[in-house]
Design a protein around this motif. Sequence first.
Motif, short mmCIF file in Angstrom:
data_model
loop_
_atom_site.label_atom_id
_atom_site.label_comp_id
_atom_site.label_asym_id
_atom_site.label_seq_id
_atom_site.Cartn_x
_atom_site.Cartn_y
_atom_site.Cartn_z
N GLU A 25 32.13 40.43 51.54
CA GLU A 25 31.64 39.85 50.30
C GLU A 25 32.73 39.13 49.51
O GLU A 25 32.44 38.41 48.55
CB GLU A 25 30.97 40.93 49.45
CG GLU A 25 29.56 40.53 49.12
CD GLU A 25 28.74 41.62 48.47
OE1 GLU A 25 28.77 42.76 48.97
OE2 GLU A 25 28.07 41.31 47.48
N TYR A 45 32.16 35.44 48.92
CA TYR A 45 30.99 35.04 48.13
C TYR A 45 31.14 33.63 47.54
O TYR A 45 30.23 32.81 47.62
CB TYR A 45 30.77 36.06 47.00
CG TYR A 45 29.43 35.97 46.32
CD1 TYR A 45 28.32 36.68 46.80
CD2 TYR A 45 29.25 35.18 45.18
CE1 TYR A 45 27.09 36.61 46.18
CE2 TYR A 45 28.01 35.11 44.55
CZ TYR A 45 26.95 35.83 45.05
OH TYR A 45 25.72 35.76 44.43
N GLU A 102 24.41 28.29 48.30
CA GLU A 102 23.43 28.98 47.44
C GLU A 102 22.50 29.89 48.23
O GLU A 102 22.16 30.99 47.79
CB GLU A 102 22.58 27.94 46.69
CG GLU A 102 23.32 27.31 45.51
CD GLU A 102 23.93 28.35 44.57
OE1 GLU A 102 23.23 29.32 44.24
OE2 GLU A 102 25.12 28.20 44.21
N ARG A 152 24.24 33.10 49.28
CA ARG A 152 24.42 33.97 48.10
C ARG A 152 23.09 34.63 47.72
O ARG A 152 23.05 35.82 47.40
CB ARG A 152 24.92 33.16 46.91
CG ARG A 152 26.37 32.78 47.06
CD ARG A 152 26.84 32.16 45.79
NE ARG A 152 27.89 31.20 46.06
CZ ARG A 152 28.40 30.39 45.18
NH1 ARG A 152 27.96 30.38 43.95
NH2 ARG A 152 29.37 29.57 45.50
N ALA A 153 22.00 33.83 47.78
CA ALA A 153 20.68 34.37 47.41
C ALA A 153 20.31 35.52 48.36
O ALA A 153 19.73 36.53 47.93
CB ALA A 153 19.64 33.27 47.47
N ASP A 201 22.37 38.57 47.42
CA ASP A 201 21.82 39.08 46.15
C ASP A 201 20.52 39.84 46.40
O ASP A 201 20.27 40.87 45.78
CB ASP A 201 21.56 37.92 45.16
CG ASP A 201 22.86 37.28 44.69
OD1 ASP A 201 23.92 37.91 44.86
OD2 ASP A 201 22.81 36.13 44.19
N TYR A 202 19.72 39.33 47.33
CA TYR A 202 18.45 39.98 47.67
C TYR A 202 18.69 41.42 48.15
O TYR A 202 18.04 42.36 47.70
CB TYR A 202 17.72 39.18 48.77
CG TYR A 202 16.46 39.84 49.29
CD1 TYR A 202 15.22 39.57 48.74
CD2 TYR A 202 16.53 40.73 50.37
CE1 TYR A 202 14.07 40.20 49.21
CE2 TYR A 202 15.39 41.36 50.85
CZ TYR A 202 14.16 41.08 50.27
OH TYR A 202 13.04 41.71 50.75
N LYS A 223 21.01 43.34 47.45
CA LYS A 223 21.58 44.19 46.40
C LYS A 223 20.62 44.48 45.24
O LYS A 223 20.92 45.30 44.38
CB LYS A 223 22.85 43.51 45.84
CG LYS A 223 23.98 43.50 46.84
CD LYS A 223 24.98 42.42 46.60
CE LYS A 223 25.63 42.52 45.24
NZ LYS A 223 26.90 41.78 45.17
N THR A 224 19.51 43.77 45.25
CA THR A 224 18.59 43.89 44.11
C THR A 224 17.72 45.14 44.26
O THR A 224 17.28 45.47 45.36
CB THR A 224 17.69 42.63 44.04
OG1 THR A 224 18.54 41.50 43.98
CG2 THR A 224 16.77 42.67 42.83
N ARG A 253 15.00 48.44 48.67
CA ARG A 253 16.27 47.94 48.15
C ARG A 253 16.69 48.68 46.90
O ARG A 253 15.82 49.23 46.19
CB ARG A 253 16.14 46.44 47.84
CG ARG A 253 16.03 45.59 49.10
CD ARG A 253 15.83 44.13 48.76
NE ARG A 253 14.53 43.85 48.19
CZ ARG A 253 14.28 42.87 47.32
NH1 ARG A 253 15.24 42.09 46.92
NH2 ARG A 253 13.07 42.70 46.85
N PRO A 254 17.98 48.70 46.60
CA PRO A 254 19.04 47.96 47.27
C PRO A 254 19.41 48.57 48.62
O PRO A 254 19.24 49.76 48.84
CB PRO A 254 20.22 48.09 46.30
CG PRO A 254 19.99 49.42 45.64
CD PRO A 254 18.51 49.54 45.50
#
Length: 348
Positions: free
Chosen positions: A217, A220, A225, A228-229, A232-233, A235-236, A243-244
């Motif tokens: 990471e 990053y 984009e 990164r998305a 982020d997915y 980790k959400t 998730r996460p």
Amino acid sequence: MKRHGVGTTITEHILREERENPEATGAFTTLLNELIVAAKVVSREVNKAGLVDILGSTGRINVQDENVQKLDAFANQVLIERMQHIGQLCCMGSEENADLIDIPPDYPKGNYILLFDPLDGSSNIDVNVSIGTIFGIFKKNSEETNIDILLTDVLQPGIKQVAAGYFIYGSSTIMVYTTGKGTGVHGFTLYPSLGEFLLSHKNIQVPEKGKIYSVNEGNYSHWDEKTRALIDYFKTDDKETGRPYTSRYVGSLVADFHRNLLKGGIFMYPADKKDPKKPTGKLRLMVEANPLAMVVKEAGGYASDGHGPILEIDPSELHQRTPLYIGSKKDVELAEAFISGKYTGETS
Ligand code: FDP
């Protein structure tokens, strides 16, 4: 079947596979057996890697020994020397050698092509973290043995590999390999007292969806984009889609891959803008991505470059690099949807 307290040895397993294949000539068995010997030598050396310094500083021996080499160069040399004389190979390719490695003229040649990364994860050697050897085996197209092999004979898509696998030098030494076509992926652990690999992980199946994402990471800010998305997915927070995810990254491809193969999840080395010379990421198609892609496919998983299957990439260079998304099928398909811009919404 247990025999006198010992389980199935790898030799027994290979011979059984040979008997079940009506086209087998024994050539492939010879090749695998010699590869195993080479890996045992590397494993022995890896296990005493730290001792070289200890012995040198206390007893003042070995420290000036000209034969003490960097382990990755040693592993490369062992593999080349052990494999070149067996008569089953027409050439080799190694992560450590810019060009194809010819079979010396005084040795017989065969039809197989061996590609390997002799010591993957080598930046981890000094800190006692697991490292490994990765290999993929192709057959050359023509049956003639005494012809010169051209790079174009070697540059085949991964789907044409006849076998692939890896050795992991960790808390124990394990060999995982497959010959594809539904024969399964099997793991064998080296029992040091016997000097034999014994079947320890029969018919490995990677879970369809995992809970682990593995990526460096620190890159990053160098990702686009879409990449990164995707991270982020993972980790959400979202209970419904599990998730996460949890993050695990050793930084040794073999070790990260092996963990996710057994536990489920996804390993990623995306394309990044860190090094303009490597716009497609760091990992090598022929000696890293292809062999692991064959293993994961046979275990029910998937490997993608973010746009399609790794195994279908037509290579143009021996040391071609590729982005890599590999592991549980559903996780890799999701990553592919993100990277290729097809992601439309939540998936479970
Ligand atoms: P290494 O450079 O230590 O040999 O391809 C090599 C590799 O390790 C992989 O084993 C590992 O997954 C990756 O590179 C680690 O790269 P980063 O240090 O950039 O995360």
